[in-house]
Design a protein around this motif. Structure first.
Motif, mmCIF file in Angstrom:
data_model
loop_
_atom_site.group_PDB
_atom_site.id
_atom_site.type_symbol
_atom_site.label_atom_id
_atom_site.label_comp_id
_atom_site.label_asym_id
_atom_site.label_seq_id
_atom_site.Cartn_x
_atom_site.Cartn_y
_atom_site.Cartn_z
ATOM 1 N N THR A 67 47.431 116.808 52.213
ATOM 2 C CA THR A 67 47.408 115.550 52.956
ATOM 3 C C THR A 67 48.816 114.965 53.009
ATOM 4 O O THR A 67 49.408 114.675 51.970
ATOM 5 C CB THR A 67 46.465 114.530 52.297
ATOM 6 N N SER A 99 47.091 115.828 60.399
ATOM 7 C CA SER A 99 46.189 114.993 59.601
ATOM 8 C C SER A 99 45.981 115.628 58.237
ATOM 9 O O SER A 99 45.791 114.937 57.236
ATOM 10 C CB SER A 99 44.846 114.829 60.311
ATOM 11 N N GLY A 134 44.530 120.740 62.210
ATOM 12 C CA GLY A 134 44.873 119.362 61.888
ATOM 13 C C GLY A 134 46.066 118.820 62.651
ATOM 14 O O GLY A 134 46.501 117.701 62.387
ATOM 15 N N GLN A 141 48.335 116.921 65.106
ATOM 16 C CA GLN A 141 48.175 115.704 65.896
ATOM 17 C C GLN A 141 49.239 115.569 66.977
ATOM 18 O O GLN A 141 48.983 115.039 68.045
ATOM 19 C CB GLN A 141 48.209 114.486 64.978
#
Length: 241
Positions: free
Chosen positions: A71, A123, A129, A131
């Motif tokens: 993350t 993300s 993921g 973006q």
């Protein structure tokens, strides 16, 4: 387009900076985006209900937890990453990694380093993921026989020059990481293959064959301490001078 034959030649277009050669010198491509154009793209509102990821020049930074942390904690620009590389922030861990005499110890330390995903903002660290796209990709060159010779070759290559954005020594100390601008008309894999094939054909003797893992859009790039890290000047720096 110019039936009278009085239009600009390829050399005229290249000299004006309107286009640059692709890495294989077989086609012409748009030059890297200038900081002003990147800022304009970031401010332009999306048009329509479905918009593909935009090229922004920004990418994700993952702090704490090493490679196990998927993350991101923030987004960075190339200039901000360069500032981190040349600062003493990672000097202790980089020194410990390079002085470790056991391979397992080196790998363990490396896995604790913070990292970036140069290809874009995510993300979470996974291809799904993504973006926004940065317009960049990272080329990893591991276990080079002569790091200085490899560095000099990359810096001196006229075809690589328009796309070379950043160059620094890998955390282990025996490799290099090159962050390069991509051809906006090609996808990530196509850009990787173009650079990889060119480098393999011309600089395999120097070990400049990129790690194949670079073809992954969410490829992680560890951040070491490198006071000699090189950052390309803005594409419009000479014009502004």
């Amino acid at each position: 387009m110019y039936p009278a034959g009085d239009g600009p030649t390829v050399n005229d277009v290249l000299a004006a900076g309107q286009l640059v050669y692709t890495i294989d010198r077989q086609r012409l491509r748009l030059p890297p985006l200038t900081p002003a154009k990147l800022e304009q793209r970031m401010k332009t509102p999306p048009a329509g209900p479905v918009v593909p990821p935009r090229v922004t020049g920004l990418f994700s930074f993952y702090e704490g937890g090493g490679i196990g942390n998927t993350t991101p904690s923030m987004t960075l620009t190339l200039a901000e990453l360069h500032g981190v590389l040349v600062s003493p922030r990672y000097s202790t861990r980089t020194k410990a990694l390079r002085e470790a005499t056991v391979d397992t110890a080196r790998k363990a330390i490396k896995k604790t380093l913070d990292y970036v995903t140069p290809a874009g903002v995510f993300s979470h660290r996974a291809n799904a993921g993504v973006q926004s796209l940065s317009g960049l990709l990272v080329l990893d060159f591991d276990h080079l026989p002569d790091v200085n010779a490899a560095w000099a070759a990359l810096m001196a290559d006229e075809l690589l020059a328009p796309g070379l954005a950043m160059l620094f020594t890998s955390p282990s100390g025996d490799g290099l990481k090159a962050i390069v601008w991509t051809d906006p008309e090609a996808d990530h894999l196509g850009n990787f293959r173009g650079y990889a094939d060119y480098l393999k054909a011309h600089y395999a003797h120097l070990g400049l064959v990129p790690d194949e893992a670079g073809k992954d859009l969410a490829r992680a790039c560890f951040v070491p301490h490198d006071p000699a890290a090189w950052l390309a000047p803005p594409p419009d720096a000479s014009a502004a001078a």
